[in-house]
Design a protein around this motif. Structure first.
Motif, PDB file in Angstrom:
ATOM      1  N   ILE A 185    -111.233  18.425  72.794  1.00 15.96           N
ATOM      2  CA  ILE A 185    -111.217  17.496  71.656  1.00 15.96           C
ATOM      3  C   ILE A 185    -112.593  17.436  71.000  1.00 15.96           C
ATOM      4  O   ILE A 185    -112.722  17.505  69.768  1.00 15.96           O
ATOM      5  CB  ILE A 185    -110.757  16.104  72.115  1.00 15.96           C
ATOM      6  CG1 ILE A 185    -109.266  16.143  72.470  1.00 15.96           C
ATOM      7  CG2 ILE A 185    -111.028  15.047  71.045  1.00 15.96           C
ATOM      8  CD1 ILE A 185    -108.755  14.873  73.131  1.00 15.96           C
ATOM      9  N   TRP A 203    -113.764   6.379  68.464  1.00 19.89           N
ATOM     10  CA  TRP A 203    -112.704   5.954  69.380  1.00 19.89           C
ATOM     11  C   TRP A 203    -112.633   4.430  69.325  1.00 19.89           C
ATOM     12  O   TRP A 203    -113.650   3.760  69.416  1.00 19.89           O
ATOM     13  CB  TRP A 203    -113.017   6.373  70.813  1.00 19.89           C
ATOM     14  CG  TRP A 203    -112.979   7.852  71.067  1.00 19.89           C
ATOM     15  CD1 TRP A 203    -114.014   8.722  70.983  1.00 19.89           C
ATOM     16  CD2 TRP A 203    -111.836   8.617  71.460  1.00 19.89           C
ATOM     17  NE1 TRP A 203    -113.615   9.981  71.296  1.00 19.89           N
ATOM     18  CE2 TRP A 203    -112.257   9.955  71.611  1.00 19.89           C
ATOM     19  CE3 TRP A 203    -110.503   8.304  71.730  1.00 19.89           C
ATOM     20  CZ2 TRP A 203    -111.406  10.979  71.989  1.00 19.89           C
ATOM     21  CZ3 TRP A 203    -109.654   9.323  72.121  1.00 19.89           C
ATOM     22  CH2 TRP A 203    -110.107  10.655  72.241  1.00 19.89           C
ATOM     23  N   LEU A 230    -104.651  15.873  71.001  1.00 21.58           N
ATOM     24  CA  LEU A 230    -104.675  14.407  70.957  1.00 21.58           C
ATOM     25  C   LEU A 230    -103.278  13.824  71.168  1.00 21.58           C
ATOM     26  O   LEU A 230    -103.099  12.861  71.930  1.00 21.58           O
ATOM     27  CB  LEU A 230    -105.240  13.940  69.614  1.00 21.58           C
ATOM     28  CG  LEU A 230    -106.745  14.139  69.399  1.00 21.58           C
ATOM     29  CD1 LEU A 230    -107.102  14.001  67.930  1.00 21.58           C
ATOM     30  CD2 LEU A 230    -107.534  13.119  70.229  1.00 21.58           C
ATOM     31  N   ASN A 269    -101.918  14.413  74.735  1.00 22.39           N
ATOM     32  CA  ASN A 269    -102.620  13.525  75.659  1.00 22.39           C
ATOM     33  C   ASN A 269    -102.077  12.105  75.563  1.00 22.39           C
ATOM     34  O   ASN A 269    -101.871  11.422  76.572  1.00 22.39           O
ATOM     35  CB  ASN A 269    -104.124  13.533  75.369  1.00 22.39           C
ATOM     36  CG  ASN A 269    -104.817  14.705  76.037  1.00 22.39           C
ATOM     37  OD1 ASN A 269    -104.196  15.477  76.746  1.00 22.39           O
ATOM     38  ND2 ASN A 269    -106.105  14.828  75.814  1.00 22.39           N
ATOM     39  N   PHE A 305    -107.919   7.148  67.597  1.00 21.45           N
ATOM     40  CA  PHE A 305    -108.947   8.185  67.429  1.00 21.45           C
ATOM     41  C   PHE A 305    -109.044   8.490  65.937  1.00 21.45           C
ATOM     42  O   PHE A 305    -108.032   8.707  65.265  1.00 21.45           O
ATOM     43  CB  PHE A 305    -108.558   9.453  68.191  1.00 21.45           C
ATOM     44  CG  PHE A 305    -109.418  10.651  67.860  1.00 21.45           C
ATOM     45  CD1 PHE A 305    -110.578  10.917  68.588  1.00 21.45           C
ATOM     46  CD2 PHE A 305    -109.088  11.514  66.808  1.00 21.45           C
ATOM     47  CE1 PHE A 305    -111.374  12.008  68.274  1.00 21.45           C
ATOM     48  CE2 PHE A 305    -109.870  12.620  66.506  1.00 21.45           C
ATOM     49  CZ  PHE A 305    -111.020  12.866  67.239  1.00 21.45           C
TER      50      PHE A 305
END
Length: 407
Positions: free
Chosen positions: A373, A386, A317, A320, A395
Motif C-alpha cells: 500500500i 489514515w 485496500l 484488506n 484511507f
C-alpha cells in the motif's frame, strides 16, 4: 471533361495573312487548356489525366495522333504510356529509344522542344519506326517535367502536310507544364497513400505484437499463480498457506489489471470509471456472501502508467478491508475516486468495521500488505491519510492526475 467537337473555324490557318482564322485557332487552344486545367484539378486517376491530355492536345493542334512518352530509367527508353490515334495494342507497350538521335530522346535529354515539319527530309534525327508505320509526316515534341524531375515527352504527330509553328509550340509546352504539375500532384498523393498504407500495416503489426506480448504476460502470471497454489497444497503450515493465498490473490490481481489494459482500445490512457468499474467487479466476484462493495468513480481519463498502480492499490485496500474490517464476515466497503483540487484526484476507501488497531503506524508496519500500500501510494506520488472513524476506517490518497503517459 466533356468531349469537344472541333469548331470548323478553329483550324490551322492556311496562310499567315489569315489573322481572323489565327485568332480563332489560338483562342480555341486557350479554351482547351483552361478546360483541361479544371479537369486536372478534380481528377485523381493518372491514366485518365494522361489520356485526356493526349485527346485535347490532338484536338488543339488539329491532328489525329498524340502521345505521352514516359521515360523508363531502368530501360533507358520510352514507353507509349497513353495516346490517341495509334493502332490497338501499342498504348502501354510500344517503346522508343531515348538517345539523342530520336526527336523524343533529344527533347527529353536536352529540354529543348523539337519541331519537325518534314520527317522524310529530316537530317537531325532518325524517324522512329512507330511514326513511320503510321505514316507520320510531321511531329512536335516538348518535355514534361515538374519540380521533382522529368517525366517524359508530350508529342503531337500528324500524317498530313502542313506545319507546326512556334505558336503551336507555345500551346503544347504550356500544356506539358500543366500536365507536369498534375502528374507531380498525383505522384505525391500516391506516395502519401502508400505511406499511409504502410503506416496502417505497421500499426496493425504493432497491435498484433502488443496483444501477443500481453497474452503471454497474462499466461505467465497465471502460471505463477498456479505454482503458488500448488505449493500451498503441499504445505501443512497455516501461516505459509495464508501467505501463499495472499500471493496468489495479488498475482491474480496483476494479471486481471494487465488483461483489462490490453483489451482496451486506448493504449496511453484509460477511462477511469470503466477501468476501475471492471476491477471492482472482479473484486466482488471473490468476496464472501454478505460482503458488498460500493463504488463511485469519476468519468475522467488518466494515463495508463498511473492506472496500473492505482488499480493494484485499490485491490489491496479493498481486499484488506473485506478481510479484516468485519470479523463476522458481513459488511460494506466504499471506494471512491473523485476530483479534488484542480488537476488532482482523491482516492477514498472506507468501511464501518472494527477500525484501526491501537498504536497503528503504517510506516512502522512490517506486513507485506501495508508495504505494498505504501509503495503503490508513493509510486502515485500521493499524500496518505489514515482516519479511525470509530466505527470504521478511512484511507485517503490525494494525488496529481496524469491524463496521458509521460504527462
Amino acid at each position: 471533361m466533356s468531349k469537344h467537337h472541333v469548331d470548323p473555324a478553329a483550324v490551322p490557318p492556311e496562310t499567315e495573312d489569315s489573322a481572323a482564322e489565327e485568332l480563332t485557332y489560338r483562342l480555341r487552344q486557350q479554351q482547351l487548356a483552361a478546360e483541361y486545367g479544371a479537369y486536372a484539378l478534380r481528377t485523381h486517376d493518372l491514366g485518365a489525366l494522361l489520356l485526356e491530355a493526349t485527346r485535347v492536345c490532338a484536338e488543339g493542334l488539329h491532328s489525329r495522333f498524340c502521345k505521352v512518352m514516359e521515360y523508363l530509367p531502368d530501360e533507358g527508353s520510352f514507353i507509349l504510356r497513353e495516346g490517341v490515334g495509334w493502332r490497338p495494342g501499342l498504348v502501354g507497350h510500344a517503346r522508343i529509344g531515348a538517345d539523342l538521335e530520336s526527336p523524343t530522346g533529344y527533347a527529353f535529354q536536352t529540354g529543348t522542344p523539337v519541331i519537325s515539319n518534314h520527317l522524310d527530309q529530316e537530317t537531325r534525327f532518325r524517324t522512329p519506326r512507330l511514326l513511320a508505320e503510321h505514316g507520320i509526316r510531321r511531329a512536335i515534341n516538348v518535355l514534361i517535367q515538374g519540380d521533382g524531375g522529368r517525366y517524359g515527352v508530350l508529342e503531337v504527330d500528324s500524317p498530313t502536310e502542313g506545319r507546326f509553328t512556334q505558336a503551336d509550340l507555345a500551346f503544347l509546352q504550356g500544356f506539358a507544364n500543366l500536365l507536369g504539375v498534375a502528374i507531380e500532384r498525383h505522384q505525391g498523393e500516391d506516395a502519401l497513400r502508400t505511406s499511409e498504407a504502410r503506416l496502417r500495416e505497421a500499426l496493425a503489426h504493432q497491435e498484433v505484437l502488443r496483444r501477443e506480448i500481453s497474452h503471454r504476460v497474462k499466461n505467465s502470471l497465471a502460471m505463477v499463480a498456479g505454482l503458488l497454489s500448488m505449493q500451498k497444497r503441499t504445505s501443512s503450515d497455516p501461516a505459509l498457506e495464508k501467505a501463499l493465498d495472499d500471493a496468489v490473490a495479488r498475482v491474480t490481481a496483476i494479471a486481471q489489471v494487465h488483461d483489462r489494459l490490453w483489451r482496451a482500445d486506448e493504449v496511453d490512457s484509460v477511462t477511469l470509471a470503466d477501468f476501475m468499474g471492471e476491477i471492482a467487479q472482479q473484486i466482488r466476484a471473490t468476496a464472501h456472501p454478505g460482503q458488498t462493495l460500493s463504488c463511485d468513480f469519476a468519468p475522467v481519463s488518466i494515463a495508463t502508467d498511473q492506472a496500473v498502480p492505482l488499480a493494484l492499490l485499490v485491490n489491496e485496500l479493498v481486499t484488506n478491508a473485506l478481510k479484516y474490517a468485519y470479523p463476522s464476515g458481513e459488511g460494506d466497503v466504499q471506494v471512491a475516486i473523485a476530483p479534488g483540487a484542480p488537476g488532482r484526484l482523491r482516492l477514498t476507501v472506507s468501511d464501518q468495521g472494527r477500525g484501526l488497531p491501537p498504536g497503528f503506524d503504517a510506516e512502522a508496519s512490517d506486513s507485506l500488505g501495508m508495504t505494498l500500500i505504501l509503495g503503490l501510494s508513493h509510486q502515485l506520488r500521493g499524500r496518505i491519510d489514515w482516519q479511525d472513524l470509530r466505527p470504521g476506517t478511512r484511507f485517503t490518497l490525494d494525488f496529481a492526475m496524469q491524463r496521458k503517459a509521460g504527462a
